[in-house]
Design a protein around this motif. Sequence first.
Motif, short mmCIF file in Angstrom:
data_model
loop_
_atom_site.label_atom_id
_atom_site.label_comp_id
_atom_site.label_asym_id
_atom_site.label_seq_id
_atom_site.Cartn_x
_atom_site.Cartn_y
_atom_site.Cartn_z
N UNK A 331 0.84 -1.20 0.00
CA UNK A 331 0.00 0.00 0.00
C UNK A 331 0.87 1.25 0.00
N UNK A 332 1.94 1.24 0.78
CA UNK A 332 2.85 2.40 0.82
C UNK A 332 3.46 2.68 -0.55
N UNK A 333 3.95 1.63 -1.20
CA UNK A 333 4.59 1.80 -2.50
C UNK A 333 3.58 2.29 -3.53
N UNK A 334 2.38 1.73 -3.51
CA UNK A 334 1.35 2.16 -4.44
C UNK A 334 1.02 3.63 -4.25
N UNK A 335 0.81 4.03 -3.02
CA UNK A 335 0.46 5.42 -2.74
C UNK A 335 1.58 6.36 -3.19
N UNK A 336 2.80 6.03 -2.87
CA UNK A 336 3.94 6.89 -3.22
C UNK A 336 4.15 6.98 -4.73
N UNK A 337 3.64 6.01 -5.48
CA UNK A 337 3.80 6.03 -6.94
C UNK A 337 2.66 6.76 -7.64
N UNK A 338 1.66 7.23 -6.88
CA UNK A 338 0.55 7.97 -7.48
C UNK A 338 -0.76 7.22 -7.52
N UNK A 339 -0.78 6.00 -6.96
CA UNK A 339 -2.02 5.22 -6.89
C UNK A 339 -2.68 5.52 -5.54
N UNK A 340 -3.65 6.44 -5.54
CA UNK A 340 -4.27 6.89 -4.30
C UNK A 340 -5.74 6.50 -4.19
N UNK A 341 -6.27 5.86 -5.22
CA UNK A 341 -7.68 5.47 -5.23
C UNK A 341 -7.72 3.95 -5.27
N UNK A 342 -8.17 3.36 -4.20
CA UNK A 342 -8.12 1.90 -4.05
C UNK A 342 -9.51 1.29 -4.19
N UNK A 343 -9.62 0.31 -5.05
CA UNK A 343 -10.84 -0.50 -5.15
C UNK A 343 -10.52 -1.89 -4.64
N UNK A 344 -11.36 -2.38 -3.74
CA UNK A 344 -11.13 -3.68 -3.12
C UNK A 344 -12.27 -4.64 -3.47
N UNK A 345 -11.97 -5.69 -4.23
CA UNK A 345 -13.01 -6.67 -4.59
C UNK A 345 -13.27 -7.64 -3.44
N UNK A 346 -13.97 -7.15 -2.42
CA UNK A 346 -14.26 -7.98 -1.23
C UNK A 346 -15.24 -9.09 -1.58
N UNK A 347 -16.25 -8.76 -2.37
CA UNK A 347 -17.27 -9.66 -2.91
C UNK A 347 -18.32 -10.11 -1.90
N UNK A 348 -17.92 -10.41 -0.65
CA UNK A 348 -18.92 -10.89 0.31
C UNK A 348 -18.45 -10.70 1.74
N UNK A 349 -19.42 -10.56 2.64
CA UNK A 349 -19.13 -10.51 4.07
C UNK A 349 -19.29 -11.85 4.74
N UNK A 350 -19.34 -12.91 3.94
CA UNK A 350 -19.49 -14.28 4.46
C UNK A 350 -18.32 -15.13 4.00
N UNK A 351 -17.60 -15.71 4.93
CA UNK A 351 -16.49 -16.59 4.57
C UNK A 351 -16.97 -17.83 3.83
#
Length: 551
Positions: A331-351
């Motif tokens: 996350x640190x490297x991504x942010x420092x390189x200009x990637x500041x908008x994160x999309x997370x494909x969580x998909x579900x709240x059920x394991x």
Amino acid sequence: MSNCSFDRNIRKVLLINPFKIKEQTETIYAYQRDFHGIPPMGIGYISSYIKKFLPDIEIEVYDAYTLGYKISLEMKEVSTKYLWDILRDKLSQFKPDMVGIQMISHVVAEAGHKTAAVVKESDPGIVIISGGLYPHTSYNEVLKDPNIDLVGFSEGEAVVTDLIRSINAKTDLKTVKGIAYRDNGGHIVKTAAREPINLDTAPDCDRSNFDLRFDTRYGRSTPHRFIDAEKDLWVIVGNSRGCPGVCTFCCGRNLFANGGFRQRNPALMVDEMQRLQDRYGATTFIFNEDCISADRSGLVKLAQEIRRRMPGIKWHVLEGIPIGMLDDETVNVLYESGHKWFKLPCESGSNETLRKVRKNHSVEDVYPVISSIRKFADAWVCIFLITGFPFEPEENIEKNIEYARKLAPDWVYIFPFTPYPGSVLYRECVDAGYVRDFIFTPEDGPRTDLRLRSPGYEYIDEKSAEADIILNYFENRNIKLRPRMAIRDFEYMLSIKTDNVPAMYGLGAAYRELKNRQKSEMWFAKAAETLETVEPHFKEYFRKAGIDLRK
């Protein structure tokens, strides 16, 4: 007979990204709300490949999708007949010998088949090949259309190039790898699979017919909420093809299954980004692919290369980054390189659901990822959730909503499950009678209704829509914590739908936090006024949330 033949040599090729319209639609109002600003990269790559290896061929990319939106801005009300007449004029002017039609998914099947009909109507001798996920997964249905001569599988660059060579040399089409066609007896012939393309040696996408400035200014994809449409210029790029995942709800990985997952050398990827910066003045790069990297190491190397060679640029992964690739250091490297908008494909709240759809992360894995992102004051994070898998109990949607509340992202995308042809779950849903199988008939065209009708689907649809309003507008964390960011998000949503009452309410609440009484009262009043003109269920959302706009 095992072959089919074409009378003319191929000298001129027109590659079409179809209008986003359905034949029964009288106007193209849909363009006003749903223009993503993502150019047709697939046919752009085909164009560049043909220009490199068959330089005597005259080729043009015709982005009817973007053209339709431009026309809708100028004329407001446009008939579908008017648009098809524009295509007829283009065909008459260009006089192609071959037309390639991009059908990126089953959703555009109707417009794609209508495009083929208009092309054949203009000149029955034109050779038509279609490609994209829809023809790739449903080629038997596509080739029931007498207007479509061939289907190209997987990567179209080498397929179309070799097809042109074969037609011009009058050789047997069976020698062209990666196609399907009807032989002279009407039987479908599918040739051998084609070897995957080397992404590091393939030419850059041909963007000469793309209107990048227009895409930046009028597009409505997630990154548009962060850029200055007048100063920035965004460009779509690709670092990989295929997907190492095995999600049972996804069909996208099938398109490049023969070649497996491939990604570019990071240095060569950034070489292309620099060329785009030099040529077009690109400031923002959007990676649009199923999975940007096979693993964390590859993602970090790309981010480090961008940080080292292109400081100050912005970039974003449109389809999100797998949870398992994101630890604190990444996350640190991504942010420092200009990637500041994160999309997370969580998909579900059920394991249990995550296990059944074959995701490789757990519900608990997401919390530390969001904590890492929250270290940066101007970072933005959204999550994807899918509700209503056919094997899930109805109460799982409540579990998803509560999970989203606990994660507290800046935005939540909640999608009712759609069974896409080519996915594992699609066939299970067809067999269970939850969705009608996708078919094409020459009389009626494609049957494109992919809406799931499993038990409780109406409740799931309603709860998903309600959760979108409550979580993103009424309970948006940034109203109190980062009101200016909330204002940006709500203004963006209003640009998509101008009567978005929850967004108006959110603006009023955010300006109230900023002690701007004039703007706060203005937006609350506008929300109250507009609420009387929209669908009744919006009033119910406000009532359930205990919000009275009259006070």
